[in-house]
Scaffold this motif. Structure first.
Motif, PDB file in Angstrom:
ATOM      1  N   VAL A 281      32.117  37.072  43.593  1.00 18.56           N
ATOM      2  CA  VAL A 281      32.331  36.651  44.984  1.00 18.56           C
ATOM      3  C   VAL A 281      31.114  35.868  45.470  1.00 18.56           C
ATOM      4  CG1 VAL A 281      34.067  38.249  45.874  1.00 18.56           C
ATOM      5  CG2 VAL A 281      31.736  39.080  45.583  1.00 18.56           C
ATOM      6  N   SER A 282      31.318  34.563  45.700  1.00 21.35           N
ATOM      7  CA  SER A 282      30.175  33.747  46.121  1.00 21.35           C
ATOM      8  C   SER A 282      30.642  32.694  47.103  1.00 21.35           C
ATOM      9  CB  SER A 282      29.532  33.106  44.886  1.00 21.35           C
ATOM     10  OG  SER A 282      30.358  32.077  44.415  1.00 21.35           O
ATOM     11  N   GLY A 283      29.775  31.702  47.353  1.00 22.40           N
ATOM     12  CA  GLY A 283      30.137  30.643  48.289  1.00 22.40           C
ATOM     13  C   GLY A 283      31.160  29.681  47.699  1.00 22.40           C
TER      14      GLY A 283
ATOM     15  N   HIS B 179      28.409  28.893  31.350  1.00 23.97           N
ATOM     16  CA  HIS B 179      29.329  28.915  32.485  1.00 23.97           C
ATOM     17  C   HIS B 179      28.684  29.723  33.617  1.00 23.97           C
ATOM     18  CE1 HIS B 179      32.831  29.272  34.949  1.00 23.97           C
ATOM     19  NE2 HIS B 179      33.502  28.489  34.132  1.00 23.97           N
ATOM     20  N   HIS B 180      28.642  29.125  34.800  1.00 21.67           N
ATOM     21  CA  HIS B 180      27.989  29.765  35.947  1.00 21.67           C
ATOM     22  C   HIS B 180      28.546  31.172  36.212  1.00 21.67           C
ATOM     23  CE1 HIS B 180      25.831  29.578  39.817  1.00 21.67           C
ATOM     24  NE2 HIS B 180      26.897  30.118  40.374  1.00 21.67           N
ATOM     25  N   LEU B 181      29.868  31.354  36.041  1.00 20.33           N
ATOM     26  CA  LEU B 181      30.460  32.665  36.345  1.00 20.33           C
ATOM     27  C   LEU B 181      30.085  33.704  35.299  1.00 20.33           C
ATOM     28  CD1 LEU B 181      33.994  31.828  37.766  1.00 20.33           C
ATOM     29  CD2 LEU B 181      31.794  32.009  38.922  1.00 20.33           C
TER      30      LEU B 181
ATOM     31  N   GLY C  36      27.279  33.734  33.882  1.00 23.13           N
ATOM     32  CA  GLY C  36      25.921  34.070  34.333  1.00 23.13           C
ATOM     33  C   GLY C  36      25.951  35.128  35.420  1.00 23.13           C
ATOM     34  N   HIS C  37      26.782  34.916  36.455  1.00 27.89           N
ATOM     35  CA  HIS C  37      26.859  35.906  37.538  1.00 27.89           C
ATOM     36  C   HIS C  37      27.226  37.286  36.981  1.00 27.89           C
ATOM     37  CE1 HIS C  37      25.996  34.022  41.330  1.00 27.89           C
ATOM     38  NE2 HIS C  37      26.847  33.034  41.153  1.00 27.89           N
ATOM     39  N   LEU C  38      28.214  37.337  36.070  1.00 25.76           N
ATOM     40  CA  LEU C  38      28.658  38.631  35.529  1.00 25.76           C
ATOM     41  C   LEU C  38      27.539  39.311  34.737  1.00 25.76           C
ATOM     42  CD1 LEU C  38      32.250  37.698  34.296  1.00 25.76           C
ATOM     43  CD2 LEU C  38      31.680  39.298  36.136  1.00 25.76           C
TER      44      LEU C  38
ATOM     45  N   THR D 227      22.595  36.442  44.234  1.00 26.60           N
ATOM     46  CA  THR D 227      22.659  35.036  44.656  1.00 26.60           C
ATOM     47  C   THR D 227      22.210  34.158  43.469  1.00 26.60           C
ATOM     48  OG1 THR D 227      20.514  35.404  45.660  1.00 26.60           O
ATOM     49  CG2 THR D 227      22.372  35.377  47.141  1.00 26.60           C
ATOM     50  N   ASP D 228      22.478  32.855  43.573  1.00 24.33           N
ATOM     51  CA  ASP D 228      22.234  31.974  42.431  1.00 24.33           C
ATOM     52  C   ASP D 228      20.786  32.055  41.960  1.00 24.33           C
ATOM     53  OD1 ASP D 228      24.817  31.204  42.401  1.00 24.33           O
ATOM     54  OD2 ASP D 228      24.504  29.231  43.294  1.00 24.33           O
ATOM     55  N   ASN D 229      20.632  32.143  40.642  1.00 20.23           N
ATOM     56  CA  ASN D 229      19.304  32.203  40.038  1.00 20.23           C
ATOM     57  C   ASN D 229      19.442  31.744  38.589  1.00 20.23           C
ATOM     58  OD1 ASN D 229      19.415  34.748  38.137  1.00 20.23           O
ATOM     59  ND2 ASN D 229      20.534  35.286  39.997  1.00 20.23           N
TER      60      ASN D 229
END
Ligand code: KG4
Ligand code: ZN
Length: 346
Positions: A137-139, A109-111, A113-115, A301-303
Motif C-alpha cells: 500500500v503506497s502512493g 521490481h519496486h514492489l 523491494g517493498h515486500l 516508505t521508498d528507500n
C-alpha cells in the motif's frame, strides 16, 4: 558481499549499501519541499531533482557504510514501475557505475523491494519464509500478492482506480493539510474519534480482492463541501477517514488470508507506516493465528535498502542483467491468482 542499491522510481532519490545481507547504510533525499506547493508529484521536476541529487546520495551512502566503490560487488536498481523519467535517472547512474567498474547489475521490481524490506529488520538467516501474503500500500500501488517462492509471485487483486496513499494525499489536500497527506492525517487522527463520521466503505464481492478508493475520495470531498468542517473538527474528520480506509484494507486482506490459507502476512509500502493500519492488521492477524510482519516505518516508505535486499540473492547467484536492462513505467508484478487452490504455510 557488498551490494549498492539505487532507487528513484518516484520522488525520493535513494541509495543504500548492504554488507553480507545486513544493512550498512541507507540514504533517502526527499523531494517533498519541491512538490509540496503543487499538492502532488510533478514528474518533470522529479526527474530533474534526481539528476541533481542521485550521485551525491550514492556517495553519502558509501561514506555512511565506511566503504568505496572499490569494494562494491554488485548493483541493484529499480527497473519499474514508476515515473519513467525518474526511473531512467536511477538506471543511468547504475549503468554508468557498472560499466566503469565492471560490476554486475540487476534490475529490481519496486514492489518486490517493498515486500522484501521486511527482511532488513531480521537476522540474515531468519528471512521471512515463503509462502506469504503481501499487502503493498503506497502512493502509487495498492495490491495483494501471494509470494510462493523467491521470484514467484501471484497477484490476488489491485486497486481499480486510485492507490490508497493517493486517497490519503488527495483527501488531505481537500482538508488543507499539505503534502504528503498520509502522515498529516495519521498525526491528526490521534486526537480524533474514528466513529465521529460514518463514511461509506467500498464493498468488495466475496472472493474478489480488487480494491477501489476513488468513490470514497469523492464521498469525502462531497461531505467536506456540504459540512464545511472547522479547524476544530479536523481531528475527527481525519480519524474517521483513516478508519474507513483501514477498514477496507483489513477486510480485503482478511478475506485473502482465508482464501489462500497462508500463515504469514507482510504489510508494506508507504501507507504501512500508518499507526492505525499497523494496530488493526496486528489485531486481525492475532485473531486468525497469522504472523503479521510490518517493516519499521523508515523501511515502509521508498528507500534503496529494499531494492538492494531484493536484488542481493540474484547477484549472489551470479546474475547480471547487463546494460540492456530498461526502465518500464508499468512493469507488471505476479501472475493472476486462481481462487480455490489454498496453499498452507509451513
Ligand atoms: O512507498 P511510498 O514512499 O512511495 C510510493 O511508492 O508511492 O509511499 C508514499 C505514500 C504517500 O501517499 C503517503 O501519503 C503515504 O505513503 N504515507 C502514509 C503515511 N506515511 C506515508 N499514509 C498514511 N499514514 C502514514 N503514516
Ligand atoms: Zn514505493
Amino acid at each position: 558481499m557488498i551490494v549498492l542499491g539505487i532507487e528513484s522510481s518516484c520522488d525520493d532519490s535513494a541509495a543504500a549499501v548492504l554488507r553480507d545481507g545486513g544493512l550498512a547504510a541507507s540514504v533517502v533525499s526527499s523531494q517533498h519541499a519541491v512538490h509540496g506547493p503543487y499538492g502532488g508529484v510533478v514528474p518533470e521536476l522529479a526527474s530533474r531533482e534526481h539528476v541533481r541529487n542521485l550521485l551525491a546520495v550514492v556517495d553519502a551512502a558509501l561514506v555512511q557504510a565506511g566503504t568505496t566503490l572499490d569494494d562494491v560487488d554488485g548493483i541493484a536498481v529499480t527497473r519499474g514501475p514508476g515515473l519513467v523519467g525518474s526511473l531512467l535517472v536511477g538506471l543511468s547512474v547504475a549503468k554508468g557505475i557498472a560499466l566503469r567498474r565492471g560490476l554486475p547489475l540487476v534490475g529490481v521490481h519496486h514492489l518486490e523491494g517493498h515486500l522484501l524490506a521486511a527482511n532488513l529488520d531480521r537476522p540474515v538467516d531468519d528471512a521471512v519464509r515463503f509462502p506469504f501474503l503481501g499487502l503493498v500500500v503506497s502512493g502509487g500501488h495498492s495490491g495483494l500478492y501471494l509470494g510462493r517462492a523467491p521470484g514467484d509471485y501471484a497477484c490476488l487483486g489491485r486497486t481499480r482506480d486510485d492507490a490508497v496513499g493517493e486517497a490519503f494525499d488527495k483527501i488531505a489536500k481537500v482538508l488543507g493539510l499539505g503534502y504528503p497527506g498520509g502522515p498529516a492525517i495519521d498525526r491528526l487522527a490521534r486526537t480524533g474519534s474514528p466513529t465521529a463520521i460514518r463514511f461509506p466503505r467500498a464493498r468488495l464481492k466475496r472472493g474478489r480482492f480488487d480494491l477501489s478508493f476513488s468513490g470514497f475520495k469523492t464521498a469525502v470531498w462531497q461531505w467536506v463541501r456540504d459540512n464545511r468542517p472547522t479547524e476544530a473538527d479536523l481531528p475527527d474528520v481525519a480519524a474517521s477517514v483513516q478508519e474507513a480506509l483501514v477498514d477496507m484494507l483489513v477486510d480485503a486482506t482478511g478475506e485473502a488470508l482465508d482464501a489462500t490459507g497462508v500463515e504469514r502476512l507482510i504489510v508494506c509500502g508507504g501507507v504501512s507506516a500508518n499507526r492505525r493500519l499497523r494496530e488493526r492488521m496486528a489485531a486481525m492477524g492475532a485473531e486468525r493465528g497469522v504472523e503479521v510482519i510490518v517493516p519499521r516505518p523508515i523501511l515502509c516508505t521508498d528507500n534503496a535498502a529494499m531494492i538492494a535486499v531484493a536484488g542481493a540473492s540474484r547477484l549472489a547467484a551470479g546474475h547480471d542483467d547487463g546494460l540492456d536492462v530498461d526502465a518500464d513505467a508499468s512493469l507488471p508484478f505476479g501472475v493472476p491468482f486462481v481462487v480455490g487452490a489454498p496453499e498452507r504455510g509451513h
